[in-house]
Write a protein that holds these residues in place. Structure first.
Motif, mmCIF file in Angstrom:
data_model
loop_
_atom_site.group_PDB
_atom_site.id
_atom_site.type_symbol
_atom_site.label_atom_id
_atom_site.label_comp_id
_atom_site.label_asym_id
_atom_site.label_seq_id
_atom_site.Cartn_x
_atom_site.Cartn_y
_atom_site.Cartn_z
ATOM 1 N N GLY A 1 0.809 -1.210 0.000
ATOM 2 C CA GLY A 1 0.000 0.000 0.000
ATOM 3 C C GLY A 1 0.841 1.259 0.000
ATOM 4 O O GLY A 1 0.528 2.233 -0.710
ATOM 5 N N LEU A 2 1.929 1.244 0.766
ATOM 6 C CA LEU A 2 2.811 2.407 0.804
ATOM 7 C C LEU A 2 3.481 2.635 -0.545
ATOM 8 O O LEU A 2 3.603 3.779 -1.008
ATOM 9 C CB LEU A 2 3.861 2.208 1.896
ATOM 10 N N ALA A 3 3.899 1.550 -1.193
ATOM 11 C CA ALA A 3 4.534 1.680 -2.510
ATOM 12 C C ALA A 3 3.555 2.241 -3.535
ATOM 13 O O ALA A 3 3.904 3.117 -4.335
ATOM 14 C CB ALA A 3 5.062 0.317 -2.966
ATOM 15 N N GLY A 4 2.318 1.746 -3.525
ATOM 16 C CA GLY A 4 1.321 2.255 -4.458
ATOM 17 C C GLY A 4 0.997 3.714 -4.208
ATOM 18 O O GLY A 4 0.861 4.511 -5.152
ATOM 19 N N LEU A 5 0.901 4.105 -2.936
ATOM 20 C CA LEU A 5 0.602 5.493 -2.610
ATOM 21 C C LEU A 5 1.752 6.413 -2.997
ATOM 22 O O LEU A 5 1.529 7.527 -3.488
ATOM 23 C CB LEU A 5 0.290 5.622 -1.122
ATOM 24 N N VAL A 6 2.976 5.947 -2.787
ATOM 25 C CA VAL A 6 4.139 6.741 -3.187
ATOM 26 C C VAL A 6 4.163 6.928 -4.699
ATOM 27 O O VAL A 6 4.498 8.002 -5.206
ATOM 28 C CB VAL A 6 5.436 6.070 -2.690
ATOM 29 N N LEU A 7 3.779 5.878 -5.441
ATOM 30 C CA LEU A 7 3.725 5.980 -6.899
ATOM 31 C C LEU A 7 2.719 7.037 -7.344
ATOM 32 O O LEU A 7 3.022 7.903 -8.184
ATOM 33 C CB LEU A 7 3.354 4.621 -7.494
ATOM 34 N N VAL A 8 1.513 6.991 -6.786
ATOM 35 C CA VAL A 8 0.483 7.964 -7.162
ATOM 36 C C VAL A 8 0.882 9.366 -6.717
ATOM 37 O O VAL A 8 0.693 10.350 -7.451
ATOM 38 C CB VAL A 8 -0.871 7.561 -6.555
ATOM 39 N N LEU A 9 1.457 9.469 -5.519
ATOM 40 C CA LEU A 9 1.902 10.768 -5.034
ATOM 41 C C LEU A 9 3.030 11.317 -5.895
ATOM 42 O O LEU A 9 3.069 12.526 -6.188
ATOM 43 C CB LEU A 9 2.364 10.647 -3.576
ATOM 44 N N GLY A 10 3.928 10.442 -6.335
ATOM 45 C CA GLY A 10 4.993 10.884 -7.230
ATOM 46 C C GLY A 10 4.453 11.393 -8.553
ATOM 47 O O GLY A 10 4.946 12.388 -9.101
ATOM 48 N N MET A 11 3.421 10.731 -9.068
ATOM 49 C CA MET A 11 2.791 11.207 -10.301
ATOM 50 C C MET A 11 2.192 12.595 -10.105
ATOM 51 O O MET A 11 2.335 13.481 -10.960
ATOM 52 C CB MET A 11 1.712 10.219 -10.746
ATOM 53 N N ALA A 12 1.530 12.780 -8.982
ATOM 54 C CA ALA A 12 0.899 14.072 -8.722
ATOM 55 C C ALA A 12 1.934 15.187 -8.570
ATOM 56 O O ALA A 12 1.752 16.287 -9.096
ATOM 57 C CB ALA A 12 0.034 13.976 -7.464
ATOM 58 N N LEU A 13 3.033 14.899 -7.872
ATOM 59 C CA LEU A 13 4.049 15.922 -7.653
ATOM 60 C C LEU A 13 4.842 16.229 -8.919
ATOM 61 O O LEU A 13 5.282 17.368 -9.125
ATOM 62 C CB LEU A 13 4.998 15.478 -6.536
ATOM 63 N N ALA A 14 5.027 15.213 -9.765
ATOM 64 C CA ALA A 14 5.841 15.400 -10.969
ATOM 65 C C ALA A 14 5.028 15.847 -12.168
ATOM 66 O O ALA A 14 5.614 16.106 -13.231
ATOM 67 C CB ALA A 14 6.565 14.092 -11.304
ATOM 68 N N ALA A 15 3.717 15.969 -12.041
ATOM 69 C CA ALA A 15 2.871 16.286 -13.191
ATOM 70 C C ALA A 15 3.256 17.615 -13.831
ATOM 71 O O ALA A 15 3.382 17.714 -15.058
ATOM 72 C CB ALA A 15 1.408 16.319 -12.768
ATOM 73 N N GLY A 16 3.466 18.639 -13.021
ATOM 74 C CA GLY A 16 3.811 19.944 -13.570
ATOM 75 C C GLY A 16 5.192 20.004 -14.182
ATOM 76 O O GLY A 16 5.453 20.854 -15.055
ATOM 77 N N TRP A 17 6.084 19.114 -13.762
ATOM 78 C CA TRP A 17 7.447 19.091 -14.292
ATOM 79 C C TRP A 17 7.553 18.207 -15.535
ATOM 80 O O TRP A 17 8.167 18.594 -16.531
ATOM 81 C CB TRP A 17 8.407 18.601 -13.216
ATOM 82 N N VAL A 18 6.935 17.049 -15.489
ATOM 83 C CA VAL A 18 6.993 16.130 -16.628
ATOM 84 C C VAL A 18 6.099 16.616 -17.768
ATOM 85 O O VAL A 18 6.469 16.528 -18.944
ATOM 86 C CB VAL A 18 6.592 14.711 -16.183
ATOM 87 N N PHE A 19 4.920 17.138 -17.431
ATOM 88 C CA PHE A 19 3.982 17.643 -18.435
ATOM 89 C C PHE A 19 3.598 19.077 -18.054
ATOM 90 O O PHE A 19 2.524 19.313 -17.479
ATOM 91 C CB PHE A 19 2.735 16.751 -18.498
ATOM 92 N N PRO A 20 4.470 20.024 -18.357
ATOM 93 C CA PRO A 20 4.231 21.399 -17.916
ATOM 94 C C PRO A 20 3.107 22.115 -18.657
ATOM 95 O O PRO A 20 2.594 23.124 -18.175
ATOM 96 C CB PRO A 20 5.577 22.081 -18.183
ATOM 97 N N GLY A 21 2.725 21.640 -19.810
ATOM 98 C CA GLY A 21 1.682 22.305 -20.585
ATOM 99 C C GLY A 21 0.290 21.960 -20.094
ATOM 100 O O GLY A 21 0.095 21.306 -19.064
ATOM 101 N N ASP A 22 -0.686 22.396 -20.861
ATOM 102 C CA ASP A 22 -2.081 22.110 -20.552
ATOM 103 C C ASP A 22 -2.377 20.653 -20.902
ATOM 104 O O ASP A 22 -2.242 20.251 -22.058
ATOM 105 C CB ASP A 22 -2.988 23.045 -21.355
#
Length: 276
Positions: free
Chosen positions: A16-37
């Protein structure tokens, strides 16, 4: 530290912790990996996954990148889940602590209100509030939180009622402390363990409710949501099934991760349940 060691020793907790870290990492990296709209058209429509290096998970029926929407949708799901849980737990702590410590007419009045709210399913209440308030992210959090505070309130009330009978409470009264200071500063910290576990259940439920509202077209129209992605893919389900399957799988991972985390936390805080 003992609680942390018991938690890390639980395989379900680690998953559960690994899955949550994965989703949290996606949320935190969204603006950096996909900075556009994420709703901008960037390619041909309905491009299958792994066909174009520029669009790893393909594109939707309007030509928008699915992976970009998936990352930005993680932000919405986690934000709504965490914020709704904080709101629900905050209201529940206030109501439950007051009712459990004061008792009498205050307890009866607050518990009747709690029972009245519990008679309405959380999703139905959220749906009604969104129809009245309008579809925005803040209103979604408010609607979900107002329907989920009853369980924390009842749990905290039971804990506070048990603690209020202890001898040290009389000692605090003799020292001149008011009831609010005794209840919220002295007793409430000792009743937070079960509420912490309950917060994970509320978070998982909030993610599902937000996805369902977005699927029905009642989500924030200015935000990408996993539920809205599933709704968009519904029109081309036979020809492009992955447009609904990918965000659906993301919802399953997020909710399952939070649920496993809550179960492991329960076992870590209560070793007797672990043995059973």
């Amino acid at each position: 530290m003992r609680v942390l060691r018991r938690f890390l020793a639980d395989r379900a907790g680690r998953i559960g912790l690994a899955g949550l870290v994965l989703v949290l990492g996606m949320a935190l990296a969204a603006g950096w990996v996909f900075p556009g709209d994420p709703l901008a058209v960037t390619g041909p429509s309905q491009l299958p996954p792994f066909q174009d290096p520029a669009h790893w998970l393909g594109t939707d029926r309007l030509g928008r990148d699915v992976l970009a929407q998936l990352f930005h949708g993680a932000r919405v799901s986690l934000l709504v889940g965490a914020a709704a849980a904080v709101l629900a737990v905050g209201i529940g702590l206030l109501v439950g602590t007051t009712a459990g410590f004061l008792g009498g007419w205050a307890d009866n009045a607050l518990m009747r209100v709690t029972e009245a709210v519990q008679t309405v399913p959380g999703f139905v209440l959220a749906l009604a509030l969104i129809l009245v308030l309008g579809p925005s992210l803040g209103n979604i959090v408010l609607a979900i939180g107002l329907g989920a505070w009853t369980s924390p309130a009842r749990v905290v009330r039971a804990e506070i009622m048990a603690l209020a009978r202890r001898d040290f409470v009389d000692a605090y009264r003799c020292m001149g402390m008011g009831w609010a200071r005794i209840a919220f500063a002295k007793l409430l910290p000792n009743a937070l363990a079960p509420v912490l576990v309950l917060a994970t259940v509320i978070t998982a439920g909030a993610i599902l409710i937000e996805s369902a509202l977005s699927f029905l077209g009642l989500g924030d129209p200015n935000r990408v949501s996993w539920g809205s992605m599933i709704a968009d893919g519904r029109a081309v389900l036979r020809s492009a099934w992955w447009l609904s399957a990918i965000p659906g799988f993301a919802i399953v991972v997020a909710v399952l991760s939070v649920s496993l985390l809550g179960e492991a936390l329960t076992a870590a805080l209560d070793p007797r349940r672990r043995r059973r």
